[in-house]
Each structure stands twice: as structure tokens, then as C-alpha cells.
Design a protein around this motif. Structure first.
Motif, short mmCIF file in Angstrom:
data_model
loop_
_atom_site.label_atom_id
_atom_site.label_comp_id
_atom_site.label_asym_id
_atom_site.label_seq_id
_atom_site.Cartn_x
_atom_site.Cartn_y
_atom_site.Cartn_z
N ASN B 85 36.36 44.80 39.25
CA ASN B 85 36.69 44.41 40.62
C ASN B 85 37.21 45.64 41.36
O ASN B 85 38.31 46.12 41.11
CB ASN B 85 37.75 43.31 40.60
CG ASN B 85 38.05 42.80 41.99
OD1 ASN B 85 37.74 43.45 42.99
ND2 ASN B 85 38.65 41.63 42.07
N ILE B 86 36.38 46.17 42.26
CA ILE B 86 36.78 47.37 43.00
C ILE B 86 36.95 46.96 44.45
O ILE B 86 35.98 46.80 45.19
CB ILE B 86 35.74 48.49 42.84
CG1 ILE B 86 35.66 48.88 41.36
CG2 ILE B 86 36.13 49.69 43.68
CD1 ILE B 86 34.45 49.65 40.99
N GLY B 87 38.18 46.75 44.86
CA GLY B 87 38.48 46.39 46.24
C GLY B 87 37.82 45.10 46.68
O GLY B 87 37.50 44.95 47.85
N GLY B 88 37.55 44.19 45.75
CA GLY B 88 36.96 42.92 46.09
C GLY B 88 35.50 42.99 46.50
O GLY B 88 34.95 42.05 47.06
N ARG B 89 34.87 44.10 46.25
CA ARG B 89 33.46 44.24 46.62
C ARG B 89 32.58 43.42 45.67
O ARG B 89 32.98 43.15 44.54
CB ARG B 89 33.06 45.71 46.62
CG ARG B 89 33.64 46.46 47.79
CD ARG B 89 33.26 47.93 47.75
NE ARG B 89 33.86 48.64 48.87
CZ ARG B 89 35.11 49.07 48.89
NH1 ARG B 89 35.91 48.86 47.86
NH2 ARG B 89 35.58 49.70 49.95
#
Lengths: 465, 178
Positions: B85-89
Motif C-alpha cells: 500500500n503506497i499512499g493508498g494508490r
């Protein structure tokens, strides 16, 4: 470089306007001349001298690697904030050099440039060896290459780790390993008929078996050639987008970052042009002495050298345009950090590097506009070496000047290569040259079967000459 | 009809005469024929009416498999096996998957070009009777050969030999043992 100084009496094929193959050659003479380089017991004394020097430099690489593995990557210069130093500079430099080989073998084949025929084989070999040298850097920069596979290669390992496919570094792994594999395939497929030729021509029973095994039973059947031509063209077609993509992906390593001076959309085309520029410079650096030592002036004529010089001039101008646009966009963006980056590049602590780069890569190639200069072999040899140095400086400038002063002055720093950086770099040059020297001794450096197709039709019978 | 013979091989010294001869061999109805040339000789292949090479189909197939495999690898890894999960992307961030997919497409296509070419040519082949002919070594230098195999329905040791000897530009006709 006295070895490339113009000889006292000029070879007829050293004159401007020389044909692709010297007149008077037949199928037999072309085959005998090129395979003779491999099948003779004697090598020219320059070959021994060159190999000795290259092998000595290779020992430096052995020392550098042992020292690196024993003491860790702290022996190299990179440190916060310049986390990428010689390792990435040299990686990009070597990968770029490889590009000319694929361009010559694939794109020029599709464009039906028949002059490519006599230089494609060793240009492809150069590609392979340059990629091997390039691979050395990221692999050893991991510090412990034997455990780097966890994050480089997607496989179900015991750590349960998988690579992150959103990272340009993993794209690079895919791009470079595909490039290496496809280049090796292309090179090997091109060699099969020539290995069969060597098998048929050698008198030595062991060599007959070695070449026979390598040729895999190739017997010059029209049915073989039929599938072969199809496969060869398709490989060329597949390599063409590959040439463009590899350095594009390499440039993504930088341009997807936010560092001033890296975050630019011009990076992919400007990297690809730079790669071809550097590659042709290296092909010239190798071709000029080799044709002389092995008396291959009949096949690598002034026509080839001049055409390569023209490609170098054209790509050099594209690269010059890239530098100009970098400076223009730094100013036009209105971004303080981009503007400072450009100012710092030109007038900061690394100003000598920047102006040396402009001198080598932008000013020098313009000498090639002159027909007199680009058909002078000595001058051409010097210019191509200057360009190689310039392309190395370009990567140095891009990587080091951008990293050493980024957004916060508190995280500014300074970088210079340590003696171990330099020894690893000079060592890879040794590896590259050693492989080249071994290659020209063991395998035909010019594609024999493709040269046969350049023999004029009326000479394609036995007693034509 | 002798079964201890692979066929009869005719030798030519001229790149153009061998084409005329190959046309004649084809029109005479011989089908189990092979010709040899030291370089890709398109007119000669044309004279023997060889069918279109299948390499291109294999390459297309290989490329499609490579594309599916590459994209599948990125998708399965990033969405199911190791989601980050990278910044919700979005986990299925397809633009980033294009580059590895592009590379595996080319890789698989190139591998199938080479493997396909070798397979269709029946290589590696450790033994072939053609090499029994002493002059055959020159097929890789400056000689051209046409071989009519004994398995051809029209093959007759005497008739075929006479036919081959009557071809234009033929230098020598040799029996190829098995």
C-alpha cells in the motif's frame, strides 16, 4: 595514439569514396580472408601486445572485486547524499556503448544499409561485452550479490519477498537482462552459418569437432536458409524496439525521481541518442586498429568509417540539443531548485566537468562536418575517443551534480571516486578489451555469409576473378 | 531403387545456373529435393517452390505468451502475493506494469524465433548423409548443390543420374551413401 596515425602509403580502401567491399573479391576470397584470421596459427604481434595490456587491466578488476567483497562497499565513494557514484555512471556508460551494436545489426539491417554487414558481428560482440561490464556495477553495488536475487528476480523464495514492479530499478533488471539475452541470441544466430564454414574449412580434427558441435549440423540447405532468414529478420524487428527501450528504461531510473536535473521528460530520447553516439564512438575506436592489424581494409573500408562518423555527428547534435533543452527548461520552469541546479552545474564545484563535457560532446563532433577531417583515420580515432570520454563525463555530471546539492543545504555534500572506484572502472575496461581480443582470435569478427551476399553476382562463381 | 543410397547430388559452380537447374528439377516432378548454397539464395528457394516459413507464426505465439506471462507476473505479485500500500494508490497500477510486460514480450518472441528456427530446421542434427560427399565442404564457400533423395517417388538411380547430368552448368553428379 600513434597506432592509428595515417600510414605512409595510403591503402586504396582508405581513400574517401571507397566501396563497401574492395573490387575483385570472389566468394572464395572473402571466405578465405575472414576465416583465415581465425584458422591461422599466427596472430599479429599487436594482438599479443593488446591482449597482454588488457589482461593486466583485468587483474586490476580481480583485485578491486576481492577488496570490495572483503571490506564492503564502503571502499567505494558513494555516501549520503551522493548514493550513486561511479557504479551508476559506469553502468550507464557501458550500457550506452552496447547500443551501437544492436543498432548496426538490427535497425540498419531493416533499413537495408548493406555497409553494416562488415561491422555488425564485432559490434554485436561489443554489445555483449559492454553489457557484461555494465552488469558488474549494479550486481556488485548490492554489496553481497549472492543474496541480491531476493529483490532482483521474481521467484518464490524462502523469505516470501517479491520485487516491486512499480520501481524503475526492477524495470531496469527486466530491460537489461532481456537486452543481454536477445543480443546474445542475435549474435549466436548470426554465427551459426559461419561456424559451419569454419567446420568445413579447418584441417584440425579437434577444431572440426568443436566448430561442428557449435554449428549444430548446419548444412547450408536452402530449406535452412529459408527459415533462417525469416528468424533473422524477425530478431532484427524485435531488437529494434529493444534498442530504444533499454536506455529509455535506464533514463527512467533518474526521471521518475524528484531530484532537480533528473525529473525531465527529455531524458528518454536524449539518453537513447547519447547511447548510440557513445556506441559508434566505441565501434570506431575498435574498428580502426583491428582493420589495420588484421589487414581487413578490403572489408572495413573508408565508406564504413565515414558512415559511422556521420552517424556520430548526427547523434552528437541530438545530444547537444538535449543539453540545450536541459538548460532551457531549467530556466523556463521558473523552479528555484531547477534553476539553481543548472547554475550549480555550470559554475558550481564541478564546473570543470560540465565544460569539459560540452567541449568533448558538443564542440568536438562538429569537426566531423569537414569531409577532410572525417576521412582522416587518425583524426577520427582521436575524435571517437574524445566522445567516449565526453559521454562518461555526461553521466558524471548528471548523477553527481544533481545529487550533491538538492533541496536542503543541510544535506549538501561532495563526491569524488576513490582509488577503488577507479580500479574497478579501469578493471572493467580490461575485461571488455580482453573479451574483444579473445573474440577476434576465436570467432570470425566479420560475418562471412553476409559478406558473400555483397560479392557482385558475376563474381559468384568459382573462376570469375 | 537402391535403399543404401541417400540420393544423388549435383554440383554447380554458378549461382545463376543452379537456379535454372532447380526450376527444371521442380518441373520434372521431383519433390524430395534439397538445394545447398553458401548464402541465403532467394531465387533458389523460389525455384524449389518452398512453402512460406512458419517462424513468424511461432514468434507471434511466443510474443503473446510472453506478454500474458509478464503482465500476469506483475499483476499477481502486486495485487495478491505481495500487496504494497503506497499512499493508498491502486494495487493494480497497470501503467507501471507496461515496462516489464514489454520486455517479456520481446524476450519470449526472440526466444521462440531462435528455438523455432532450429526446430523447423531439425537442428541440432549430429549426422547427415550429405557430408559424405567430399566436395560438399565447399557448400559453405563457393559451390551450389542440388540433391534428389532416393525417397522421392520418381527417383530411379539411373534415370535420375542421367537427368541431373543433363542439367545446365552441372559440374559433377555424386552418389550420396546413407
Amino acid at each position: 595514439m600513434s597506432s592509428a596515425a595515417p600510414p605512409a602509403e595510403r591503402h586504396p580502401m582508405d581513400q574517401p569514396g571507397a566501396p563497401v567491399v574492395a573490387p575483385g573479391h570472389t566468394l572464395e576470397s572473402v571466405t578465405a580472408k575472414i576465416s583465415g584470421v581465425v584458422l591461422t596459427k599466427y596472430a599479429p604481434k599487436q594482438w599479443f601486445l593488446g591482449l597482454a595490456v588488457a589482461f593486466l587491466l583485468l587483474q586490476l578488476m580481480a583485485l578491486a572485486v576481492v577488496n570490495l567483497l572483503f571490506r564492503g562497499i564502503g571502499v567505494w565513494g558513494p555516501n549520503v547524499p551522493i548514493g550513486w557514484g561511479f557504479d551508476i555512471i559506469n553502468f550507464v556508460w557501458w550500457i550506452g556503448i552496447g547500443h551501437a551494436g544492436t543498432l548496426i545489426s538490427a535497425i540498419l539491417l531493416l533499413l537495408r544499409q548493406d555497409w553494416r554487414t562488415s561491422i555488425n558481428r564485432f559490434a554485436e560482440a561489443m554489445t555483449l561485452f559492454a553489457v557484461a561490464c555494465a552488469a558488474f556495477y549494479p550486481i556488485f553495488h548490492t554489496g553481497r550479490p549472492w543474496v541480491a536475487f531476493y529483490w532482483l528476480m521474481p521467484y518464490p523464495n524462502s523469505m516470501g519477498l517479491w520485487p516491486n514492479f512499480r520501481s524503475p530499478l526492477i524495470w531496469d533488471v527486466f530491460a537489461v537482462s532481456t537486452y543481454a539475452t536477445v543480443s546474445a541470441l542475435f549474435w549466436f544466430v548470426g554465427l551459426i552459418p559461419d561456424l559451419a564454414t569454419l567446420r568445413d574449412r579447418t584441417q584440425h580434427p579437434i577444431l572440426q569437432r568443436v566448430f561442428g558441435l557449435a554449428a549444430m549440423g548446419w548444412r547450408n540447405s536452402v530449406r535452412h536458409w529459408h527459415n533462417y532468414e525469416s528468424a533473422y529478420l524477425l530478431l532484427a524487428g524485435l531488437s529494434t524496439p529493444l534498442v530504444v527501450s533499454v536506455h529509455t528504461v535506464v533514463s527512467f531510473d533518474f526521471s521518475t525521481g524528484l531530484i532537480p536535473g533528473w525529473h525531465a521528460t527529455i531524458f528518454p530520447p536524449y539518453f537513447v541518442a547519447g547511447a548510440i553516439y557513445a556506441g559508434f564512438a566505441m565501434v570506431l575506436t575498435l574498428a580502426i586498429p583491428l582493420r589495420r592489424w588484421y589487414h581487413l581494409e578490403d572489408f572495413i573500408t573508408m565508406r564504413h568509417l565515414e558512415n559511422m562518423a556521420k552517424v556520430m555527428l548526427a547523434t552528437g547534435l541530438v545530444v547537444g540539443y538535449g543539453y540545450l533543452m536541459e538548460a532551457f527548461f531549467a530556466w523556463y520552469s521558473g523552479n528555484t531548485y531547477e534553476r539553481f541546479m543548472m547554475y550549480n552545474r555550470m559554475f558550481g564545484p564541478y564546473w570543470q566537468m560540465y565544460w569539459a563535457l560540452i567541449l568533448c560532446n558538443v564542440v568536438t563532433p562538429n569537426l566531423l562536418w569537414s569531409k577532410r577531417l572525417r576521412t582522416n583515420i587518425g583524426v577520427l580515432f582521436v575524435i571517437s575517443n574524445v566522445v567516449s570520454v565526453g559521454m562518461w563525463l555526461e553521466r558524471y555530471v548528471i548523477i553527481v551534480t544533481s545529487l550533491h546539492r538538492d533541496f536542503l543545504p543541510s544535506s549538501w555534500g561532495f563526491y569524488s571516486g576513490t582509488i577503488f572506484d577507479w580500479s574497478a572502472f579501469i578493471g572493467t575496461i580490461g575485461l571488455f578489451l580482453t573479451l574483444i581480443f579473445v573474440f577476434v582470435r576465436l570467432l570470425p569478427a566479420i560475418s562471412i555469409f553476409e559478406m558473400r551476399t555483397l560479392v557482385p553476382p558475376q563474381a559468384r562463381k568459382e573462376n570469375a576473378a | 531403387m537402391s535403399s543404401d543410397m541417400h540420393g544423388l547430388m549435383a554440383e554447380f559452380a554458378d549461382a545463376r545456373e543452379v537456379v535454372v537447374a532447380a526450376e527444371r528439377v521442380h518441373h520434372h516432378g521431383y519433390t524430395k529435393v534439397d538445394a545447398y548454397a553458401p548464402y541465403p539464395h532467394e531465387e533458389l528457394a523460389h525455384a524449389l517452390h518452398l512453402p512460406k516459413s512458419h517462424v513468424s507464426k511461432l514468434v507471434l505465439l511466443g510474443g503473446l505468451i510472453g506478454m500474458a506471462a509478464g503482465y500476469g507476473l506483475c499483476y499477481v505479485t502486486s495485487v495478491f502475493v505481495y500487496p504494497l500500500n503506497i499512499g493508498g494508490r491502486p494495487l493494480h497500477s497497470w501503467p507501471a506494469f507496461i515496462v516489464p510486460t514489454y520486455e517479456t514480450t520481446i524476450l519470449f518472441a526472440a526466444l521462440s524465433a531462435v528455438v523455432g528456427m532450429l526446430m523447423l530446421n531439425g537442428l541440432p542434427q549430429p549426422y547427415h548423409p550429405a557430408f559424405h560427399v567430399p566436395e560438399f565442404v565447399r557448400a559453405s564457400t563457393d559451390r551450389f548443390f542440388i540433391c534428389i533423395e532416393s525417397e522421392d517417388p520418381h527417383f530411379d538411380a539411373h534415370e535420375t543420374r542421367r537427368f541431373l547430368e543433363g542439367l545446365p552448368g552441372v559440374a559433377k553428379v555424386t552418389e550420396v551413401p546413407r
